[in-house]
Design an enzyme around this catalytic site. Structure first.
Site, mmCIF file in Angstrom:
data_model
loop_
_atom_site.group_PDB
_atom_site.id
_atom_site.type_symbol
_atom_site.label_atom_id
_atom_site.label_comp_id
_atom_site.label_asym_id
_atom_site.label_seq_id
_atom_site.Cartn_x
_atom_site.Cartn_y
_atom_site.Cartn_z
ATOM 1 C CD GLN A 114 44.843 35.812 28.758
ATOM 2 O OE1 GLN A 114 43.878 36.566 28.914
ATOM 3 N NE2 GLN A 114 45.176 35.348 27.564
ATOM 4 C CB SER A 115 47.710 42.021 32.349
ATOM 5 O OG SER A 115 47.349 43.274 32.888
ATOM 6 C CG ASN A 116 41.877 40.889 34.226
ATOM 7 O OD1 ASN A 116 41.335 40.307 33.306
ATOM 8 N ND2 ASN A 116 42.224 40.277 35.353
#
Ligand SMILES: *Cc1c(COP(=O)(O)O)cnc(C)c1O
Length: 320
Positions: free
Chosen positions: A71-73
């Protein structure tokens, strides 16, 4: 001067959080809205990417490659920035491609990124190198965006962010924010030195022990200083990190994050993310309750973004 794209909506606004201050019986609280940098739901990586992708373009890149958590921004903002300037983007992610992507993963897909999946985190660096080599072979002039956008080029962005903030308001006594790969903190620490900020810059560690993060931030800040003219040696002693809240591990939500996300939402209508700003705000709330800040002080919470993770299947059921 390092080349820079103009992608972010700057300056980001600074707001006062009177209801939150009152709820906590705490110091004056401000927030710097870097969750509103304007590109595909914003966040702190947008600032770094202004410098990183300018460098990529300068080097003639066609493709940018980076890696991150599921879920890397950082991956989402890299995919968006690449789309914005017409570069291809390949993301190296750990895990299995889900049937129904949610949160940042869904957005990465919409933004047109390609994916390389590896099973285990230990395989990620090799996969990055292989992906890079394959793109090079194909004549794509690949550019590797570092993990979290945190190298001296990316960190530069937060030197200018510090300058931006100091032009907006009276200097606060404290700046508090989520710190992980260290680029944000390195830039702020160097900016504090460069622009003579008299307050304190306190990173709440998301996933690293204090010693590791302080050393990393100091090294990054020192290296970044050479890009703004003169070498300034920043030592780990000058870097303030609180690691009291990282023990559960990266992305493992506890009552600390839940309470912070709900408190900011319900007292100010402001959304935080579960992994970074939720944990950092949880730390801030805890420090206020411990009487860490003086009542007449001003604390600026630097909101680094990340809200799309609220909508991921991984976090949405645990955060509510
Ligand atoms: C990446 C990220 C951070 C941490 O910034 P670093 O420069 O990696 O230390 C904080 N908050 C959010 C929302 C992020 O995505």
């Amino acid at each position: 001067m390092s080349p820079r794209l103009k992608i972010a909506h700057l300056p980001t606004v600074i707001e006062v959080l009177p209801r939150l201050s009152k709820t906590l019986g705490g110091p004056r609280l401000l927030v710097k809205r870097d969750d509103q940098t304007g590109l595909a739901f914003g966040g702190n990586k947008t600032r770094k990417l202004e410098f990183l992708l300018a460098e990529a373009q300068e080097q003639g890149a066609h493709t940018v490659i980076t890696a991150g958590a599921l879920q890397s921004n950082h991956c989402r903002q890299t995919a968006a920035a690449a789309a914005r300037v017409g570069l291809d983007c390949i993301l190296v992610l750990v895990g299995q491609p889900p049937d129904q992507p949610t949160g940042n993963l869904l957005l990465n897909q919409l933004l047109g990124a390609d994916f390389v999946w590896v099973d285990r985190v230990e395989q990620r660096d090799d996969a990055l190198q292989e992906t890079y080599a394959a793109a090079l072979e194909k004549g794509r002039h690949p550019y590797l965006v570092p993990y979290g956008g945190s190298n001296p080029t990316g960190a530069l962005a937060y030197v200018f962010a510090m300058q931006e903030m100091l032009e907006q308001i009276e200097p606060p006594d404290w700046i508090v924010f989520a710190s992980s790969s260290g680029g944000t903190q390195a830039g702020l620490v160097l900016g504090a030195n460069r622009f003579n900020f008299q307050g304190q810059v306190l990173g709440i560690s998301i996933d690293e022990p204090q010693d590791v993060l302080r050393a990393r931030v100091a090294a990054l800040a020192t290296a970044a200083s050479e890009k703004i003219g003169e070498k300034i040696a920043i030592s780990p002693d000058e870097v303030l990190v609180n690691d009291d809240f990282c023990q559960p591990g990266y992305g493992v939500l506890t009552e600390v994050e839940r309470e912070a996300v709900q408190m900011f939402a319900r007292s100010e209508g402001m959304l935080l993310d579960p992994v970074y700003t939720g944990r950092a705000a949880g730390g801030l709330i805890s420090l206020i309750r411990q009487g860490f800040f003086k009542p007449d002080q001003t604390v600026l919470f630097w909101n680094t973004g990340g809200q799309p993770a609220l909508f991921s299947d991984k976090y949405c059921s645990v955060i509510r």
